[in-house]
Scaffold this motif. Structure first.
Motif, mmCIF file in Angstrom:
data_model
loop_
_atom_site.group_PDB
_atom_site.id
_atom_site.type_symbol
_atom_site.label_atom_id
_atom_site.label_comp_id
_atom_site.label_asym_id
_atom_site.label_seq_id
_atom_site.Cartn_x
_atom_site.Cartn_y
_atom_site.Cartn_z
ATOM 1 N N TYR A 61 40.220 52.222 45.866
ATOM 2 C CA TYR A 61 39.448 51.924 44.667
ATOM 3 C C TYR A 61 40.284 51.014 43.779
ATOM 4 O O TYR A 61 41.478 51.275 43.540
ATOM 5 C CB TYR A 61 39.100 53.209 43.923
ATOM 6 N N VAL A 62 39.658 49.950 43.291
ATOM 7 C CA VAL A 62 40.354 48.953 42.472
ATOM 8 C C VAL A 62 39.688 48.865 41.104
ATOM 9 O O VAL A 62 38.466 48.710 41.007
ATOM 10 C CB VAL A 62 40.349 47.567 43.152
ATOM 11 N N LEU A 63 40.498 48.975 40.067
ATOM 12 C CA LEU A 63 40.042 48.822 38.681
ATOM 13 C C LEU A 63 40.266 47.387 38.245
ATOM 14 O O LEU A 63 41.373 46.855 38.396
ATOM 15 C CB LEU A 63 40.811 49.787 37.774
ATOM 16 N N TRP A 64 39.201 46.770 37.709
ATOM 17 C CA TRP A 64 39.249 45.390 37.231
ATOM 18 C C TRP A 64 39.019 45.371 35.723
ATOM 19 O O TRP A 64 38.290 46.206 35.195
ATOM 20 C CB TRP A 64 38.159 44.558 37.895
ATOM 21 N N ARG A 65 39.610 44.375 35.068
ATOM 22 C CA ARG A 65 39.461 44.228 33.615
ATOM 23 C C ARG A 65 39.087 42.798 33.263
ATOM 24 O O ARG A 65 39.587 41.838 33.846
ATOM 25 C CB ARG A 65 40.779 44.586 32.914
ATOM 26 N N ARG A 66 38.198 42.705 32.274
ATOM 27 C CA ARG A 66 37.860 41.409 31.696
ATOM 28 C C ARG A 66 38.147 41.473 30.202
ATOM 29 O O ARG A 66 37.763 42.428 29.520
ATOM 30 C CB ARG A 66 36.388 41.093 31.927
ATOM 31 N N LEU A 67 38.815 40.460 29.685
ATOM 32 C CA LEU A 67 39.115 40.361 28.250
ATOM 33 C C LEU A 67 38.275 39.265 27.635
ATOM 34 O O LEU A 67 38.222 38.143 28.134
ATOM 35 C CB LEU A 67 40.597 40.054 28.029
ATOM 36 N N ALA A 68 37.601 39.601 26.536
ATOM 37 C CA ALA A 68 36.867 38.611 25.749
ATOM 38 C C ALA A 68 37.329 38.742 24.303
ATOM 39 O O ALA A 68 37.366 39.846 23.755
ATOM 40 C CB ALA A 68 35.360 38.843 25.841
ATOM 41 N N LEU A 69 37.718 37.656 23.712
ATOM 42 C CA LEU A 69 38.215 37.702 22.334
ATOM 43 C C LEU A 69 37.082 38.033 21.380
ATOM 44 O O LEU A 69 35.924 37.654 21.616
ATOM 45 C CB LEU A 69 38.864 36.366 21.985
ATOM 46 N N PRO A 70 37.361 38.739 20.274
ATOM 47 C CA PRO A 70 38.674 39.259 19.891
ATOM 48 C C PRO A 70 38.906 40.668 20.445
ATOM 49 O O PRO A 70 38.362 41.650 19.936
ATOM 50 C CB PRO A 70 38.611 39.276 18.356
#
Length: 293
Positions: free
Chosen positions: A213-222
């Protein structure tokens, strides 16, 4: 003025209906903010269970180590008892310092050893216990080509003792995100995870079903985050599958980076922890989902 109980009810309804939109098999169970008084507490990135989903270990970006226990009510986290906080050590027994401190991933072996992946100074280090001297694994030549703050994140150990390490950064001239494996005393580039928009792999664990199982992250400002979890079959020649079992809305949770997959009588559970980056407007948050299939 609305009462606090009314606001809590509205928040609960929002979480139940909008976390994991479009993925019926992922049921949101709850979120719990973990707080401690120490100024150096925070940055929790690596996380794993010793047992059945209650007794856990964690590591942070400044090489802190933590041991704790979840208290649950109706299967949901309601408190964290954390009697231990310490620090990772080098081969001489001294606390790691400087650019050697950025611990990102944690996997516990069946015999209780800690396997920790580090960014900046890319490496994997094994500890016999929470206060032991570090035993570094040889550094794979390809890992040296990774960017300083875009490298080794998730780490997981399969049933045969092979170590899998994921990078959130790419290798030069190689598409996708590398997955390295250490088996029979040798490192290899085992697979690559395909790129998918702005998501980057930041956590990993093997479930009781033997899948990765792989955890992914997306960052959007702010500083708003979205997360997803994919699961993969592990074969002789790499990874297959990649089914998305969880997708959260942007802003649903904080910066989820650590993942542990386990099972109780109701099915598989995903327990995740967020890295607050030592920023006051972020939080160290445990988040749990149940998978129905």
């Amino acid at each position: 003025m609305r009462s606090s109980s009314y606001r809590a009810l509205i928040a609960a309804i929002f979480l139940l209906f909008f976390h994991g939109v479009g993925l019926a098999q992922a049921e949101f169970l709850g979120a719990f903010t973990w707080e401690r008084e120490e100024e150096y507490f925070g940055g929790v990135s690596g996380f794993d269970f010793f047992d059945d989903g209650s007794h856990f270990a964690a590591v942070g970006d400044n090489a802190i180590t933590l041991i704790g226990t979840f208290e649950r009510t109706d299967g949901r986290i309601t408190a964290v008892t954390s009697p231990w906080i310490g620090g990772l050590r080098d081969v001489m027994g001294n606390r790691v310092q400087g650019n050697m401190t950025d611990a990102e991933g944690l996997a516990l072996t069946p015999d209780g050893h800690w396997l920790v992946s580090f960014e900046d100074a890319h490496r994997v280090v094994e500890y016999a216990d929470r206060e032991a001297r570090g035993r570094p694994y040889p550094v794979f030549r390809m890992m040296r080509d990774l960017a300083e703050n875009r490298s080794l994140e998730g780490i997981a150990v399969d049933r045969d003792g092979a170590i899998f390490v994921l990078s959130e950064g790419r290798l030069p001239r190689t598409p996708g995100f590398p997955v390295f494996r250490f088996a029979d005393g040798v490192w290899a580039l085992f697979a690559t995870l395909p790129e998918d928009g702005a998501y980057r792999p930041v956590g990993a664990d093997f479930g009781p079903d033997g899948r990765l199982y792989v955890l992914w992250r997306r960052l959007a400002l702010p500083f708003r985050f979205a997360s997803r979890v994919t699961r993969h079959e592990v074969g002789e020649d790499g990874l297959t599958g990649g089914e998305r079992v969880l997708q959260t809305e942007l802003g649903a949770h904080d910066n989820l980076e650590g993942l542990a997959v386990w099972a109780d009588e109701t099915g598989l559970r995903l327990t995740m922890v967020s890295d607050d980056n030592y920023r006051g407007f972020q939080r160290t948050e445990f988040v749990e989902y149940r998978l129905s299939e």
